[in-house]
Scaffold this active site. Sequence first.
Site, short mmCIF file in Angstrom:
data_model
loop_
_atom_site.label_atom_id
_atom_site.label_comp_id
_atom_site.label_asym_id
_atom_site.label_seq_id
_atom_site.Cartn_x
_atom_site.Cartn_y
_atom_site.Cartn_z
N GLY A 1 0.78 -1.24 0.00
CA GLY A 1 0.00 0.00 0.00
C GLY A 1 0.81 1.28 0.00
N MET B 1 -3.77 -6.61 -7.38
CA MET B 1 -3.34 -7.76 -8.18
C MET B 1 -4.51 -8.59 -8.69
SD MET B 1 -0.18 -7.20 -8.20
CE MET B 1 0.88 -6.09 -7.29
N HIS C 1 1.13 0.95 -13.26
CA HIS C 1 1.92 -0.20 -13.69
C HIS C 1 3.41 0.15 -13.55
CE1 HIS C 1 2.88 -3.92 -15.69
NE2 HIS C 1 3.77 -3.24 -16.40
N ASP D 1 -3.39 -4.06 -19.22
CA ASP D 1 -2.44 -2.94 -19.40
C ASP D 1 -2.54 -2.32 -20.79
OD1 ASP D 1 -1.46 -3.47 -16.80
OD2 ASP D 1 0.04 -4.87 -17.57
N GLU E 1 10.81 7.39 -7.49
CA GLU E 1 11.03 8.42 -8.51
C GLU E 1 9.84 8.58 -9.45
OE1 GLU E 1 14.75 7.95 -10.57
OE2 GLU E 1 15.89 7.84 -8.70
N GLU F 1 6.31 6.16 -9.39
CA GLU F 1 4.95 5.79 -8.99
C GLU F 1 4.31 6.76 -8.00
OE1 GLU F 1 4.13 1.65 -8.15
OE2 GLU F 1 6.01 1.05 -9.06
C1 GAR Z 1 3.59 -1.28 -7.26
O1 GAR Z 1 4.91 -1.30 -7.75
C2 GAR Z 1 2.62 -1.25 -8.43
O2 GAR Z 1 3.07 -0.51 -9.50
C3 GAR Z 1 2.52 -2.71 -8.76
O3 GAR Z 1 2.55 -3.37 -7.53
C4 GAR Z 1 3.25 -2.59 -6.57
C5 GAR Z 1 2.36 -2.39 -5.36
O4 GAR Z 1 3.02 -1.70 -4.33
N1 GAR Z 1 1.33 -2.98 -9.52
C6 GAR Z 1 1.27 -3.90 -10.49
O5 GAR Z 1 2.20 -4.62 -10.77
C7 GAR Z 1 -0.08 -3.99 -11.18
N2 GAR Z 1 0.04 -4.79 -12.37
P1 GAR Z 1 2.21 -0.97 -3.17
O6 GAR Z 1 1.20 -1.96 -2.60
O7 GAR Z 1 3.28 -0.64 -2.15
O8 GAR Z 1 1.56 0.25 -3.73
#
Ligand code: GAR
Length: 211
Positions: A12, A91, A110, A151, A179, A181
């Site tokens: 999260g 997911m 992504h 995607d 950097e 997300e």
């Molecule tokens: C993040 O890196 C996000 O971009 C990826 O999962 C991670 C979740 O981290 N999402 C995907 O791969 C979707 N296809 P978080 O729970 O710490 O935000």
Amino acid sequence: MLKLVVLVSGGGTNLQAIIDSIAGGTISNAEIKAVISNNPRAYALKRAENAGIEGICISPKTYGTREEFNRALLAAIQSYEPDLVVLAGCMVVIPEMMVKAFPNKIINIHPALIPSFCGTGYYGLHVHEKVLERGVKVTGATVHFVDEGTDTGPIILQKAVEVKPGDTPEILQRRVMEEAEWKIMPQAINLIANGLVKVEQGKVLIDGGNQ
Ligand code: GAR
């Protein structure tokens, strides 16, 4: 005020970036109505609780079929009447019925520069493993609208991140998060909340942007 429902599965950190951006004012005109996790142990649920946001778990394990789970998830989301559904490290494969219920109202982050390193099997740490295997020098992150494909929806924002010698998947994942997300996800929500994003012929146009 744009009403958000945020879907999560794990740590999260993207949810946290959204919470912090709303609190700090870099996202305006938006509020999180609820956080929904498919995973009861997701730390994201704790982050929601800490921020005083309603968090619920809809786990596929408690439903007889995938169809029943999909229906329950959709009903839960609809109960909050969101203007935007945000997939922040979610997911779950988003079923067609959800895309139809929220056309151009679901966004996803992504961890790569779409159309590279995306599609079925490309999620979480696997994406960064594949990036390192291929030896590309630049990767990044993409925020896009969700359509029926994996995607494949219209791209809202992207940010490039350097791949460095000695990177492990974990080190690269962290750099892409820090950097790219945690910046472009709040930016995209802020643009949508302020009416600056439209989709025309499968492409995103940003008011005041240069695309
Ligand atoms: C993040 O890196 C996000 O971009 C990826 O999962 C991670 C979740 O981290 N999402 C995907 O791969 C979707 N296809 P978080 O729970 O710490 O935000």
